[in-house]
Design a protein around this motif. Structure first.
Motif, PDB file in Angstrom:
ATOM      1  N   MET A 131       0.846  -1.178   0.000  1.00 59.14           N
ATOM      2  CA  MET A 131       0.000   0.000   0.000  1.00 59.14           C
ATOM      3  C   MET A 131       0.890   1.239   0.000  1.00 59.14           C
ATOM      4  N   ILE A 132       0.329   2.300  -0.483  1.00 49.36           N
ATOM      5  CA  ILE A 132       1.019   3.586  -0.475  1.00 49.36           C
ATOM      6  C   ILE A 132       0.034   4.620   0.065  1.00 49.36           C
ATOM      7  N   GLY A 133       0.535   5.571   0.814  1.00 49.93           N
ATOM      8  CA  GLY A 133      -0.325   6.586   1.386  1.00 49.93           C
ATOM      9  C   GLY A 133       0.164   7.985   1.065  1.00 49.93           C
ATOM     10  N   PHE A 134      -0.787   8.893   0.959  1.00 42.35           N
ATOM     11  CA  PHE A 134      -0.504  10.298   0.693  1.00 42.35           C
ATOM     12  C   PHE A 134      -1.230  11.132   1.739  1.00 42.35           C
ATOM     13  N   LYS A 135      -0.543  12.077   2.356  1.00 42.49           N
ATOM     14  CA  LYS A 135      -1.169  13.060   3.243  1.00 42.49           C
ATOM     15  C   LYS A 135      -0.963  14.418   2.595  1.00 42.49           C
ATOM     16  N   TYR A 136      -2.050  15.188   2.489  1.00 44.96           N
ATOM     17  CA  TYR A 136      -1.975  16.454   1.768  1.00 44.96           C
ATOM     18  C   TYR A 136      -3.108  17.359   2.211  1.00 44.96           C
ATOM     19  N   GLY A 137      -3.015  18.619   1.815  1.00 40.61           N
ATOM     20  CA  GLY A 137      -4.036  19.607   2.128  1.00 40.61           C
ATOM     21  C   GLY A 137      -5.036  19.735   0.992  1.00 40.61           C
ATOM     22  N   LYS A 138      -5.120  20.902   0.417  1.00 40.59           N
ATOM     23  CA  LYS A 138      -6.083  21.178  -0.653  1.00 40.59           C
ATOM     24  C   LYS A 138      -5.548  20.655  -1.973  1.00 40.59           C
ATOM     25  N   ASP A 139      -5.732  19.359  -2.204  1.00 34.75           N
ATOM     26  CA  ASP A 139      -5.205  18.713  -3.393  1.00 34.75           C
ATOM     27  C   ASP A 139      -6.000  17.435  -3.614  1.00 34.75           C
ATOM     28  N   SER A 140      -5.538  16.606  -4.530  1.00 28.45           N
ATOM     29  CA  SER A 140      -6.127  15.294  -4.756  1.00 28.45           C
ATOM     30  C   SER A 140      -5.067  14.379  -5.348  1.00 28.45           C
ATOM     31  N   VAL A 141      -5.324  13.101  -5.294  1.00 27.03           N
ATOM     32  CA  VAL A 141      -4.423  12.090  -5.834  1.00 27.03           C
ATOM     33  C   VAL A 141      -5.199  11.294  -6.873  1.00 27.03           C
ATOM     34  N   MET A 142      -4.580  11.097  -8.028  1.00 26.01           N
ATOM     35  CA  MET A 142      -5.193  10.312  -9.095  1.00 26.01           C
ATOM     36  C   MET A 142      -4.207   9.271  -9.593  1.00 26.01           C
ATOM     37  N   VAL A 143      -4.741   8.119  -9.939  1.00 22.94           N
ATOM     38  CA  VAL A 143      -3.992   7.131 -10.706  1.00 22.94           C
ATOM     39  C   VAL A 143      -4.533   7.226 -12.124  1.00 22.94           C
ATOM     40  N   VAL A 144      -3.617   7.349 -13.075  1.00 22.70           N
ATOM     41  CA  VAL A 144      -4.008   7.530 -14.475  1.00 22.70           C
ATOM     42  C   VAL A 144      -3.220   6.561 -15.363  1.00 22.70           C
ATOM     43  N   SER A 145      -3.584   6.514 -16.617  1.00 21.06           N
ATOM     44  CA  SER A 145      -2.861   5.692 -17.588  1.00 21.06           C
ATOM     45  C   SER A 145      -1.508   6.325 -17.914  1.00 21.06           C
ATOM     46  N   ASP A 146      -0.658   5.559 -18.570  1.00 21.58           N
ATOM     47  CA  ASP A 146       0.650   6.046 -18.995  1.00 21.58           C
ATOM     48  C   ASP A 146       0.513   7.290 -19.878  1.00 21.58           C
ATOM     49  N   SER A 147      -0.385   7.229 -20.847  1.00 19.13           N
ATOM     50  CA  SER A 147      -0.542   8.376 -21.760  1.00 19.13           C
ATOM     51  C   SER A 147      -1.112   9.593 -21.036  1.00 19.13           C
ATOM     52  N   ASP A 148      -2.048   9.395 -20.121  1.00 18.66           N
ATOM     53  CA  ASP A 148      -2.584  10.526 -19.351  1.00 18.66           C
ATOM     54  C   ASP A 148      -1.528  11.093 -18.406  1.00 18.66           C
ATOM     55  N   TYR A 149      -0.664  10.245 -17.885  1.00 20.11           N
ATOM     56  CA  TYR A 149       0.445  10.712 -17.043  1.00 20.11           C
ATOM     57  C   TYR A 149       1.357  11.639 -17.839  1.00 20.11           C
ATOM     58  N   LYS A 150       1.748  11.200 -19.027  1.00 19.53           N
ATOM     59  CA  LYS A 150       2.658  11.993 -19.864  1.00 19.53           C
ATOM     60  C   LYS A 150       2.043  13.337 -20.261  1.00 19.53           C
ATOM     61  N   ALA A 151       0.723  13.352 -20.465  1.00 21.05           N
ATOM     62  CA  ALA A 151       0.028  14.574 -20.875  1.00 21.05           C
ATOM     63  C   ALA A 151      -0.531  15.369 -19.698  1.00 21.05           C
ATOM     64  N   CYS A 152      -0.359  14.871 -18.475  1.00 19.74           N
ATOM     65  CA  CYS A 152      -0.979  15.485 -17.283  1.00 19.74           C
ATOM     66  C   CYS A 152      -2.489  15.651 -17.477  1.00 19.74           C
TER      67      CYS A 152
END
Length: 109
Positions: A1-22
């Motif tokens: 597992m991996i965890g993220f702690k953050y404030g006013k933001d969000s975390v997304m998992v995306v495809s390789d192509s969406d990652y490259k294009a943000c």
């Protein structure tokens, strides 16, 4: 597992192509609760980006490569061992959010 702690933001998992294009329009996974836990449940690449406009373009993104996943196996007492997952993890870049990795019996703790 991996965890993220953050404030006013969000975390997304995306495809390789969406990652490259943000590109954050079709996430595979999305969370904005400030304390996100994501299960790395298979070997291969996971592409994480920030969902806030402009953050990915400024470097808030990372790739995690899971080298192997330890399968859960029943023990004599009915409990399972190794059920928490990743045996070997490689991070290619770290986003400016707090990141923690939780590993089971793989010895990464």
């Amino acid at each position: 597992m991996i965890g993220f702690k953050y404030g006013k933001d969000s975390v997304m998992v995306v495809s390789d192509s969406d990652y490259k294009a943000c590109n954050s329009t079709q996430p595979i996974f999305f969370s904005n609760n400030g304390n996100t836990i994501f299960k790395l449940d298979r070997s291969g690449y996971f592409y994480f980006i920030s969902g806030v406009s402009g953050h990915c373009e400024r470097g808030q993104k990372m790739i995690i490569k899971v080298m192997a996943v330890e399968e859960a196996s029943p023990s004599g007492d009915g409990n399972t061992s190794g059920s928490s997952g990743a045996a070997s993890i490689s991070c290619y870049s770290i986003v400016p959010m707090f990141l923690f990795v939780v590993a089971g019996s793989a010895g990464l703790l």
